[in-house]
Motif scaffolding. Structure first.
Motif, short mmCIF file in Angstrom:
data_model
loop_
_atom_site.label_atom_id
_atom_site.label_comp_id
_atom_site.label_asym_id
_atom_site.label_seq_id
_atom_site.Cartn_x
_atom_site.Cartn_y
_atom_site.Cartn_z
N VAL A 181 4.46 7.76 6.38
CA VAL A 181 3.77 6.19 6.58
C VAL A 181 4.19 5.73 5.93
O VAL A 181 4.65 5.53 4.84
N TYR A 182 4.26 3.77 6.99
CA TYR A 182 4.74 2.94 6.59
C TYR A 182 3.70 1.84 6.53
O TYR A 182 2.93 1.86 7.66
N TYR A 183 3.12 1.48 6.26
CA TYR A 183 2.64 -0.77 5.84
C TYR A 183 4.02 -1.54 6.14
O TYR A 183 4.23 -1.38 4.77
N THR A 184 3.96 -2.30 6.83
CA THR A 184 4.10 -4.11 6.57
C THR A 184 2.94 -4.22 6.89
O THR A 184 2.72 -5.01 7.75
N PHE A 185 3.36 -5.32 5.92
CA PHE A 185 2.39 -6.59 5.18
C PHE A 185 2.83 -8.16 5.84
O PHE A 185 4.27 -8.43 4.97
N TYR B 225 -1.17 -10.02 8.95
CA TYR B 225 -1.08 -8.97 10.05
C TYR B 225 -0.56 -7.10 9.17
O TYR B 225 0.67 -8.10 8.41
N CYS B 226 -1.06 -6.50 9.29
CA CYS B 226 0.09 -5.47 8.52
C CYS B 226 0.13 -3.90 10.23
O CYS B 226 -0.82 -3.71 10.31
N VAL B 227 1.06 -3.86 9.79
CA VAL B 227 1.22 -3.13 11.26
C VAL B 227 1.81 -1.05 10.07
O VAL B 227 2.22 -1.15 9.36
N SER C 137 2.48 7.04 16.13
CA SER C 137 1.43 6.69 16.16
C SER C 137 1.85 5.11 15.37
O SER C 137 2.23 5.67 14.18
N GLN C 138 1.29 4.01 15.87
CA GLN C 138 1.50 3.23 15.59
C GLN C 138 0.51 2.34 16.09
O GLN C 138 -0.26 1.88 16.76
N TYR C 139 -0.24 0.88 13.97
CA TYR C 139 -1.34 0.20 14.42
C TYR C 139 -0.88 -0.77 14.42
O TYR C 139 -0.34 -1.21 13.00
N GLU C 140 -1.37 -1.90 14.94
CA GLU C 140 -1.47 -3.20 14.57
C GLU C 140 -2.43 -3.58 13.87
O GLU C 140 -3.69 -3.34 14.42
N CYS C 141 -2.62 -3.50 13.02
CA CYS C 141 -4.28 -4.62 12.21
C CYS C 141 -3.95 -5.83 11.13
O CYS C 141 -3.02 -6.35 11.36
N GLU C 142 -4.99 -6.24 10.46
CA GLU C 142 -5.11 -7.49 10.13
C GLU C 142 -5.57 -6.81 8.77
O GLU C 142 -6.51 -6.24 8.69
N ILE D 50 -8.21 -3.46 5.03
CA ILE D 50 -7.49 -3.92 5.86
C ILE D 50 -8.38 -2.84 7.41
O ILE D 50 -9.45 -2.73 7.60
N ILE D 51 -8.20 -4.31 8.58
CA ILE D 51 -9.28 -3.80 9.66
C ILE D 51 -8.22 -3.73 11.14
O ILE D 51 -7.10 -4.33 11.48
N LYS D 52 -8.79 -2.54 11.91
CA LYS D 52 -7.58 -2.28 12.91
C LYS D 52 -9.11 -1.70 14.25
O LYS D 52 -10.06 -1.20 14.40
N GLU D 53 -7.80 -2.55 15.05
CA GLU D 53 -8.96 -2.78 16.26
C GLU D 53 -8.87 -1.57 17.05
O GLU D 53 -8.15 -0.56 17.07
N MET D 54 -10.00 -0.83 17.24
CA MET D 54 -10.42 -0.03 18.26
C MET D 54 -10.95 0.12 19.63
O MET D 54 -10.49 -1.57 20.26
#
Length: 132
Positions: free
Chosen positions: A47-51, A60-62, A73-78, A90-94
């Protein structure tokens, strides 16, 4: 975007340089982190987190998940940080406007290591090493 990152880092260094806490410097959050596991713990992926900060407390956080069995899978978050910078959400839009939030207490943040615990379950601790 680059300008915002530079401002964030400068403010963070100024804000925390007088603390004298060698295990915490918010300026180091920006960048890519790979989750590492305790010795003897097997993992079927990584797992990678990019801030990427946009202000001193938000950004933003990917999240990139590579799993041998479940696929990639990849998630774009704030993300948002608490005023003291010790807590991150970390807020992930669903789908259909819903969102999922996960909060962590930052235990250690240096140039090479990020350690946090799940806010609701402090016994769940995750470690990350900076990706160069």
């Amino acid at each position: 975007m680059l300008f915002g990152s530079i401002i964030f880092m400068m403010l963070s260094v100024f804000s925390f340089s007088s603390c004298g806490d060698d295990d915490f410097d918010l300026a180091y959050l920006a960048g890519k982190w790979r989750q590492v596991y305790d010795e003897g713990v097997a993992s079927d992926g990584y797992v990678y987190y990019t801030f990427t900060p946009k202000t001193e407390r938000t950004g933003y956080c990917v999240i990139e998940v590579y799993d041998v069995f479940a696929g990639d899978s990849q998630y774009e978050c704030e993300f948002t940080l608490s005023k003291d910078g010790r807590h991150i959400t970390i807020i992930k839009e669903m789908y259909e406007g819903d969102s999922e939030e996960q909060s962590y207490d930052i235990i250690k943040l240096t140039s090479e290591r990020l350690t946090w615990s799940l806010k609701d379950h402090p016994d769940i601790v995750q470690n990350f090493d900076r990706v160069k």
